[in-house]
Scaffold this motif. Sequence first.
Motif, PDB file in Angstrom:
ATOM      1  N   GLN A   2      29.689 -30.954 -18.446  1.00 59.06           N
ATOM      2  CA  GLN A   2      29.012 -30.451 -17.234  1.00 59.06           C
ATOM      3  C   GLN A   2      29.934 -29.767 -16.246  1.00 59.06           C
ATOM      4  O   GLN A   2      29.619 -28.827 -15.932  1.00 59.06           O
ATOM      5  N   ALA A   8      31.837 -26.522 -17.844  1.00 61.38           N
ATOM      6  CA  ALA A   8      30.416 -25.671 -18.441  1.00 61.38           C
ATOM      7  C   ALA A   8      30.286 -24.864 -17.189  1.00 61.38           C
ATOM      8  O   ALA A   8      30.083 -23.530 -17.012  1.00 61.38           O
ATOM      9  N   ARG A   9      29.854 -25.774 -15.581  1.00 64.13           N
ATOM     10  CA  ARG A   9      29.918 -25.437 -14.280  1.00 64.13           C
ATOM     11  C   ARG A   9      30.789 -23.991 -14.196  1.00 64.13           C
ATOM     12  O   ARG A   9      31.287 -23.293 -13.865  1.00 64.13           O
ATOM     13  N   ARG A  11      33.445 -22.967 -16.289  1.00 64.68           N
ATOM     14  CA  ARG A  11      33.748 -21.948 -16.845  1.00 64.68           C
ATOM     15  C   ARG A  11      32.200 -20.454 -16.797  1.00 64.68           C
ATOM     16  O   ARG A  11      32.980 -19.555 -16.685  1.00 64.68           O
ATOM     17  N   GLY A  12      31.397 -21.466 -15.820  1.00 70.14           N
ATOM     18  CA  GLY A  12      30.627 -20.118 -15.326  1.00 70.14           C
ATOM     19  C   GLY A  12      31.331 -19.441 -14.130  1.00 70.14           C
ATOM     20  O   GLY A  12      30.556 -19.133 -13.274  1.00 70.14           O
ATOM     21  N   LEU A  13      32.548 -20.181 -13.476  1.00 75.33           N
ATOM     22  CA  LEU A  13      32.667 -19.777 -12.185  1.00 75.33           C
ATOM     23  C   LEU A  13      34.339 -18.918 -11.607  1.00 75.33           C
ATOM     24  O   LEU A  13      34.888 -18.324 -10.844  1.00 75.33           O
ATOM     25  N   ARG A  64      35.553 -16.250 -10.246  1.00 73.06           N
ATOM     26  CA  ARG A  64      34.408 -15.660  -9.172  1.00 73.06           C
ATOM     27  C   ARG A  64      35.251 -16.190  -8.167  1.00 73.06           C
ATOM     28  O   ARG A  64      35.573 -16.992  -7.849  1.00 73.06           O
ATOM     29  N   CYS A 104      32.775 -27.939  -9.166  1.00 77.78           N
ATOM     30  CA  CYS A 104      32.021 -28.172 -10.244  1.00 77.78           C
ATOM     31  C   CYS A 104      31.842 -29.919 -10.582  1.00 77.78           C
ATOM     32  O   CYS A 104      31.230 -29.629 -11.677  1.00 77.78           O
TER      33      CYS A 104
END
Length: 176
Positions: free
Chosen positions: A6, A9-10, A12-14, A17, A91
Amino acid sequence: MSALDQVLARARGLVGRWEDEDCGTVTVKDFCRYAAALNDTDYIRRARAREAAGAAVEAPALFLAATMSWEDGPAERDLRPDGLAARESPCTAGLPVRQVHGGQTVRLGRAPVAGSRVTASRAVTSAERKQGRSGAFVLLGLATRFTSADGTELTAVDETVVVLEALEPPDSPGAA
């Protein structure tokens, strides 16, 4: 999905940014509080003398890199089990993990001067799952860039945070 999955995943989504935080206007008092924490009484004496003379006062070299937050900070009851504030734990909100610092590189640009406004821009730069002798972990790369109001880079900080599964309390059923 495991807690480490988790986090990964969090993160990698950031990646990439950037978020800006207005750190406000830095003051001689801020600089002297930092110097006092380091027991640098010579800096305090020099800074206060320059201030009294109406001269510009520059921050100590690592002032920006050492400041974890520009807020008062959370109450002790609001700290995570690893002692960090949620803000310093990217994260990981709500996940049974712990973190340790994996290293830091600091690049000093121009020292901030008392009375100047500072912005901190932060981003997750990388996220990797690794396996070590003691088990799985996630390495998070984080970057912070401190700039003046005119956009000049003051300090750049690149760091690595190691995220591990939380330790089970000694009296829990799964503990050995």
